[in-house]
Design an enzyme around this catalytic site. Structure first.
Site, PDB file in Angstrom:
ATOM      1  N   HIS A  10       0.880  -1.077  -0.027  1.00 48.88           N
ATOM      2  CA  HIS A  10       0.152  -0.002   0.041  1.00 48.88           C
ATOM      3  C   HIS A  10       0.854   1.373  -0.007  1.00 48.88           C
ATOM      4  O   HIS A  10       2.115   1.334   0.547  1.00 48.88           O
ATOM      5  CB  HIS A  10      -0.938   0.068   1.151  1.00 48.88           C
ATOM      6  N   GLU A  88      -1.388  -6.362   8.050  1.00 50.51           N
ATOM      7  CA  GLU A  88      -0.129  -6.025   8.528  1.00 50.51           C
ATOM      8  C   GLU A  88       0.323  -6.737   9.801  1.00 50.51           C
ATOM      9  O   GLU A  88      -0.789  -7.366  10.387  1.00 50.51           O
ATOM     10  CB  GLU A  88       0.270  -4.602   8.781  1.00 50.51           C
TER      11      GLU A  88
END
Length: 211
Positions: A10, A88
């Site tokens: 990202h 994450e």
């Protein structure tokens, strides 16, 4: 040769900019992060790939990155699967803390160990090995079968969840993956053999700015 797997980290998030441990917290992209995602999408559009399916995490910064990329490649309505298995690494008690403040509280050496060791988690959080222990099975059961079926699959996720995948795909050692940094918004294009090994890898952009 079988299908194609594209991995993208990202774009920069608000908390990346503020030097905060983010993990499973859910800030959105900064203006720079939007630019990075758009640049990654433009690179994929120029590359000429059309995807069959996309995967992303349960976190908005990865989902926003994916949306921007799909707009750039002209596939805004592509089937998209969201799963927290691709989230994450969970930084536990460090989540939301400024990295300098964490060093002041626990000491620079201890924080470095938590950030950069392979198998030592921060309090209440995950190590890189722990992250891989949820990412890799998801890849094997959900993503890889579609690639081996000849599909072109896009995954927009996070630095550590993607490092867990790249570690196995690129056959990196523990030391190798700890030294690996992935630039935000830069697509990595893997073509896989029918036995799931990597036939080729192409990076569509500059990894030198990775952090």
């Amino acid at each position: 040769m079988s299908g194609t797997l594209v991995l993208v980290r990202h774009g920069q998030s608000d908390w990346n900019l503020k030097n905060l441990f983010t993990g499973w917290k859910d800030p959105d992209l900064t203006e720079l992060g939007i630019q990075e995602a758009n640049a990654g999408g433009a690179a994929l559009a120029e590359y000429g790939i059309k995807f069959d399916v996309a995967y992303t995490s349960a976190l908005v910064r990865a989902q926003h990155t994916l949306k921007l990329i799909l707009d750039k490649v002209g596939q805004p309505d592509l089937q998209t699967i969201r799963d927290q298995a691709l989230n994450e690494r969970d930084y536990g008690d460090l989540s939301g803390l400024n990295k300098d403040d964490a060093r002041a509280k626990w000491g620079e050496e201890q924080v470095h160990v938590w950030r950069r060791s392979y198998d030592v988690p921060p309090p209440g959080g995950e190590s890189l090995r722990d992250t891989g222990a949820r990412v890799w099975p998801y890849y094997l059961t959900e993503i890889l079968p579609r690639v081996l079926h000849g599909e072109k699959v896009l995954v927009a996720a996070h630095g550590n969840s993607l490092r867990s995948l790249v570690m196995v795909l690129d056959k990196l050692t523990k030391e190798g993956v700890l030294a690996l940094n992935l630039a935000t918004g830069v697509p990595m294009v893997y073509k896989l053999h029918a036995d799931s090994t990597v036939a080729s890898k192409e990076v569509l952009g500059d990894m030198s700015g990775a952090h």
